[in-house]
Design a protein around this motif. Structure first.
Motif, PDB file in Angstrom:
ATOM      1  N   TYR A  26      22.427 -16.681   5.413  1.00 29.09           N
ATOM      2  CA  TYR A  26      21.946 -15.963   6.054  1.00 29.09           C
ATOM      3  C   TYR A  26      20.722 -15.110   5.796  1.00 29.09           C
ATOM      4  CZ  TYR A  26      26.340 -17.205   8.426  1.00 29.09           C
ATOM      5  OH  TYR A  26      27.356 -17.732   8.959  1.00 29.09           O
ATOM      6  N   LEU A  40      26.405  -8.997  11.112  1.00 28.49           N
ATOM      7  CA  LEU A  40      26.287  -9.884   9.764  1.00 28.49           C
ATOM      8  C   LEU A  40      26.773  -9.067   8.637  1.00 28.49           C
ATOM      9  CD1 LEU A  40      24.976 -12.390   8.275  1.00 28.49           C
ATOM     10  CD2 LEU A  40      22.881 -10.783   8.136  1.00 28.49           C
ATOM     11  N   LYS A 282      19.202 -13.893  15.532  1.00 23.52           N
ATOM     12  CA  LYS A 282      19.833 -14.225  14.431  1.00 23.52           C
ATOM     13  C   LYS A 282      18.908 -14.275  13.120  1.00 23.52           C
ATOM     14  CE  LYS A 282      22.570 -18.209  12.261  1.00 23.52           C
ATOM     15  NZ  LYS A 282      21.977 -19.267  11.561  1.00 23.52           N
TER      16      LYS A 282
END
Length: 302
Positions: A26, A40, A282
């Motif tokens: 990520y 997140l 994202k």
């Protein structure tokens, strides 16, 4: 955890690690919307899978982020930032020992060249590394040198700090003159993520009872039509800020991106109507693609 010095480098590192790591990778930087950042961080806190999780970040991870990693890698930077990053490795003391590895990205001096602390660190780091200079001694030396450099500043504002006159400090003191600007990303956000401000959205006629998403384009139109500062209007700012990210004023082909976009800017905001070409909820902003598209478009126009 891998921490680098720039947004552009974080995206490069993120793309590279996704292609070679058998696990979840990520990214966290200033181009992620606040809503995505919170999602997140919550996800990583609860992560309990067997496969490894890797987070690539910028300084976004250094302050106010309660995350705990088994191992960290940090591009060399100011000592303050390195120590902050250390606080995200074995933060909860789950391991008997843990390490943060430093690596030279080749550009940290250029990035921090205007910061007096960079010069002090460069002059004294070999002593600190060899143990001839303790951490406390290093910071005492740093503080003394900064005091001499900033003596006028210290005298002018010391009384405000002593008397806790925060309003005066906020009004008169400007510590950082950052060369950044804001992008407004008009994507759609599911209302299921916005339960805490649904009443406010209804008040501004941004949604109806039948809607399932909040449209960024509608929020931007309200901002433009009402001609008010989103900073001054605190209620509306809660909505507007959902779509705003910050970006450094990169230069490309001899011009800054703000110069290229100046005719389309609304104050400090750029309405990223074509965001789908370079932005995702994202992953945030692909800076290189953004710069390439905007600079080439200028030449096409000419």
């Amino acid at each position: 955890m891998v921490v680098v010095n720039t947004v552009k480098e974080s995206y490069r590192m993120y793309e590279r690690l996704k292609s070679i790591i058998d696990g979840e990778v990520y990214i966290l930087n200033s181009t992620l919307l606040d809503l995505r950042k919170r999602e997140l961080i919550d996800y990583i806190k609860k992560y309990d899978k067997e496969k490894p999780l890797v987070l690539v970040s910028t300084q976004s991870i250094e302050a106010g982020v309660d995350l705990d990693f088994d191992v960290g890698f940090r591009a060399f930077s100011l000592l303050d930032s390195i120590i902050q990053t250390m606080g995200r490795v074995n933060r909860n003391a789950r391991l008997k020992s843990a390490k943060l590895f430093l690596f030279d990205d080749g550009n940290w001096k250029r990035i921090y060249k205007s910061d007096e602390r960079e010069k002090i660190l460069e002059e004294n780091f070999s002593k600190f590394k060899s143990g001839k200079l303790s951490l406390n001694e290093f910071y005492s030396l740093t503080i003394e040198k900064l005091k001499k450099k900033l003596n006028v500043f210290t005298l002018d504002y010391l009384d405000y700090f002593k008397d806790l006159k925060f309003k005066n400090i906020d009004k008169e003191l400007k510590l950082i003159d950052g060369d950044t600007f804001s992008l407004f990303i008009p994507l759609e956000i599911p209302l299921s993520k916005l339960n805490n401000i649904k009443k406010l959205l209804l008040e501004y006629n941004l949604i109806s009872d039948k809607d399932k998403v909040l449209q960024g384009k509608k929020v931007w139109k309200v901002y433009i039509d009402n001609d008010f500062s989103y900073v001054e209007n605190r209620l509306f700012s809660k909505i507007f800020s959902l779509f705003v990210v910050s970006l450094y004023n990169y230069r490309t082909d001899g011009k800054s991106i703000k110069e290229i976009l100046k005719d389309e800017m609304n104050g400090e905001f750029y309405f990223a109507e074509d965001f789908e070409k370079y932005y995702s909820y994202k992953d945030g902003l692909n800076v290189e693609k953004f710069l390439e598209l905007k600079s080439s478009r200028e030449y096409d126009f000419l």
